[in-house]
Design an enzyme around this catalytic site. Sequence first.
Site, mmCIF file in Angstrom:
data_model
loop_
_atom_site.group_PDB
_atom_site.id
_atom_site.type_symbol
_atom_site.label_atom_id
_atom_site.label_comp_id
_atom_site.label_asym_id
_atom_site.label_seq_id
_atom_site.Cartn_x
_atom_site.Cartn_y
_atom_site.Cartn_z
ATOM 1 N N VAL A 26 5.339 -0.621 2.851
ATOM 2 C CA VAL A 26 4.237 -0.806 3.795
ATOM 3 C C VAL A 26 3.204 -1.736 3.167
ATOM 4 C CG1 VAL A 26 2.485 0.323 5.192
ATOM 5 C CG2 VAL A 26 4.635 1.506 4.698
ATOM 6 N N LYS A 47 5.112 -2.062 8.242
ATOM 7 C CA LYS A 47 6.209 -1.348 7.575
ATOM 8 C C LYS A 47 7.475 -2.186 7.707
ATOM 9 C CE LYS A 47 8.752 3.050 7.688
ATOM 10 N NZ LYS A 47 8.861 4.362 8.381
ATOM 11 N N GLY A 104 8.154 3.895 1.311
ATOM 12 C CA GLY A 104 8.754 5.040 1.977
ATOM 13 C C GLY A 104 10.239 5.133 1.714
ATOM 14 N N ASN A 105 10.913 5.994 2.489
ATOM 15 C CA ASN A 105 12.341 6.208 2.322
ATOM 16 C C ASN A 105 13.154 4.977 2.681
ATOM 17 O OD1 ASN A 105 12.005 8.851 1.492
ATOM 18 N ND2 ASN A 105 12.029 9.640 3.584
ATOM 19 N N ILE A 135 0.820 -1.223 0.000
ATOM 20 C CA ILE A 135 0.000 0.000 0.000
ATOM 21 C C ILE A 135 0.850 1.268 0.000
ATOM 22 C CG2 ILE A 135 -1.984 -1.051 1.119
ATOM 23 C CD1 ILE A 135 -1.042 0.059 3.776
ATOM 24 N N GLY A 164 11.686 1.632 3.399
ATOM 25 C CA GLY A 164 11.043 0.342 3.284
ATOM 26 C C GLY A 164 9.670 0.444 2.651
ATOM 27 N N ASP A 189 9.779 15.333 9.498
ATOM 28 C CA ASP A 189 9.450 15.030 8.099
ATOM 29 C C ASP A 189 7.947 15.144 7.874
ATOM 30 O OD1 ASP A 189 10.000 14.391 5.479
ATOM 31 O OD2 ASP A 189 10.023 12.236 5.794
#
Length: 929
Positions: free
Chosen positions: A636, A651, A631-632, A628, A634, A760
């Site tokens: 999810v 994650k 990310g930076n 779904i 890994g 972030d």
Amino acid sequence: MANWLIIFFTSIVWWCCFGNTPATCLQNETDRSALIAFKSAIDQDPFGSLISWNDSVHYCDWNGILCSHRHPNRVVKLRLRSQGLVGSLSPHIGNLSFLKSLILRNNSFHGPIPQEIGRLFRLQNISLRKNSFHGEVPTNFSQCSNLEILDLIGNNLTGNIPAELGSLSKLTFLGLTTNKISGTIPPSLGNLSSLTQLFTGPLPISLSNASKLQQIGFDDNSFVGPMPRDLGRLLSLQKFGVGDNLLQDDLSFISSLTNCTSLKAFSVTGNFLRGPVPKSIANLSSEVSIIIMQDNEIYGSLPSGIGNLPNLGIFDMVMNHLSGPIPTTIGKLHNLHRLYLGVNYFTQLPSSIGNLTLLNTLYLGRNKIHGSIPSSLGNCKNLLDLNLAHNNFHGSIPPEIMSLSSISISFNLSYNALTGSLPLEVGSLKNLEKLDVSNNRLLGSIPNSLSNCLSLEWLHLEGNSFEGEIPQSLRELRGLQELDLSRNNLSGLIPSYLSELHLEKLNLSFNKLHGRVPMEGIFRNESAISVDGNNDLCGGIPYLRLPLCPSSKSSKNKLSHKMKVILAVVVVLVLCSILLGCLFIFLHWRRVSRKTAFSVPSLKHHLLRVSYAELLKATDGFSEDKLIGVGNYGSVYKGILDQVQTMVAVKALNLQLRGASKSFMSECKALRFIRHRNLLKILSACSSVDFQGNEFKALVYEFMANGSLEKWLHHDGIENNGQQESRNLKFIQRLNIAIDVASAIEYLHCHCDSTIIHGDLKPSNVLLDDEMIAHVGDFGLAKIISTISNEVVQHQSNSTAVRGTIGYVAPEYAMGNRASTIADVYSYGILLMEMFTGKRPTDNVFKDDLTLHILVESALPDQVLEIVDPRILSEHEPRSWLKDTLVSVLRIGVACSMESPRDRMQIQDVVNALCKIKKVRENNRLRQD
């Protein structure tokens, strides 16, 4: 008969080309047709640059067209720079056979670069910089044998660098950076004997073939690996820059640069270069004027040989791990203009610093320098900006440096251990804009000579032991915007002139002031003033909650002095009893809660215990069908966990990526003890090994049914059983989400045991549950800080480098500032403006000096409806009310995203202001109903 036919057709051609007919010749008509085809491929022409391209004007007179004098009516230059053109580049461009210059830089052309350009053997200059071309670099550029400049910087080109470019013997400039080109530089480029400037990538293992190179740039990419080992063979090299990449190497390449006798500048900022500075830096060319190595992992001492570079003008080693004394030989750099050694671990500042008489900027902030400030600094008569903040300087402030009337930008000695009084010579700083001597141990009264500093905009004297009254002389500082006198021993009345100044922030808290608080000027702005901790103040606006001032008439029923003492003692004893009881209950609760934080698996309050096998099963082997998000560090996945029989988000970190393990630990630390309805709840943290024996780390969260805010803002629809469903956020939903996110950040900053900085904040890290309630997630870059004796202690790595997302990260991080809560406020301001304009801060429309902040600020208040997300305007809301509300919301976004941290709103004020906007809306709706 055949001869007559030849004569006839020859006459026709001669008449077509040289006769007095409107159609001058077939070849000229070819040029005109090619230009018409070029125009037809343009979808948008916002500035009307192609309006003149019509039959009423000869095409040689069209805007951006230059024709040849030697060959009449033949196009030799097509120049349409920065015209906002949107469209593709027509292949018919290849029919302009006399074209020498094709300059279309800084537009929005997309699609591939036509191969037909390779026909144009007369081309000398191709400049397509800052467009959106994709695909590969055409190999047949090599047929443009006269090409001198090939500038394709700032596009979306992919593939390898064509080896055929090595045949362009006249090429002097090759620019391919800020693309998505892969592979290495082909050896054939070494044949380019005329090449003097190379801006490309990825970083090659060898550069020795291109022996004529004078300038090399590999900035702003994601190149990894070591530095080239043969830089010393580039004997003509003058400038070398490898900034903002991921290079991992030592500094041995500096030794090879000693052979580059023409070297004038090199920059390796923003990488992961590790190790000590080699002594060979002293053997660099005497022509070197710029050395920039900031934001790396450089450690050890600074070699004394640095003083052997007589022409060094800029020396920047900010944000490394350098330690020990700054060498005395630094004083031999008589041409030095800018010295940046801040955010390191230097311990001593030599008096020879005073020999740098041409110095404009000296930044030594955030080191461990002790001892007294050298009075020899007073010899630096050209100094404009001085920053010695966050060190261990002690003793008095030398009057010599206070006499430097040249300092005009900033004078910052804050967070040291300086004693004595503020020298009267401070009045010499007549051109200074910012003076900060806060958080020292200064004594005495505030000198009246400050009134000579007529250019002051920021004056910070807080956290000292100044005493006496606030001097009347400060009324002369008519340009003062921010005044902080808090945490001193000042006494007397609040001067009435403070309400006359055009102050934007005023802090007088924790002094010994008494009497009436004015109700004019800034004292009417509850968010701009603070007078807390002055127990004898009265009056003022109700927000201050101060007691009413006593009437001038004496009261008939006054309590006796003895009764007052008795009542005071009783009240104190009762309050102490209550406080002790509350403290006991709090400590008991905290001890129990921490002791049981991970004991019993429970979805509502405690972490679950899960294994790799359970997560593998829940996500169907981490299949793509369950993916779904990425990310930076890994990916999810969604899945149903057997323990809870409900959907969760997993994650799984890619531990091959640099920083992934640190991100895992940061997120665990940040989320372990926090509880808030608007924070993404962690259910479990798994640190194990997979079935192949590889290290495995994952985090398990509550599943957010409505995905990320990013997808709601920037995707028109979602797939549902093959059907496309519209996806849109109404105004009130956006406002509720904005309040949710602000509330979460306020909790992190103000209501946790330790202050937590998210680091972030952006739409993809804001997730929405099935009721559209926002939850802030992804704490991989979070910082946890605690306040001990007014010093910030970061429970993180020793590096002060703060990573974030381009467009959302606060600008002060680029200057080496440490993580701060006010930087989260900046990110929130960008997010808030994005929510209501529908524009990312990195959209292609934001070029040159235009930013999302500037766009919104310039539109307020009258043009606000022109910049907001059009989907908001389609709602059935009264247009006048909607405009006023949008103005209020976007003003908050602008106030949060100011460039200077001191100009930004506090997050508590943001929450209050947004809640007021919502309440006003609800009241208006009730009146309408």
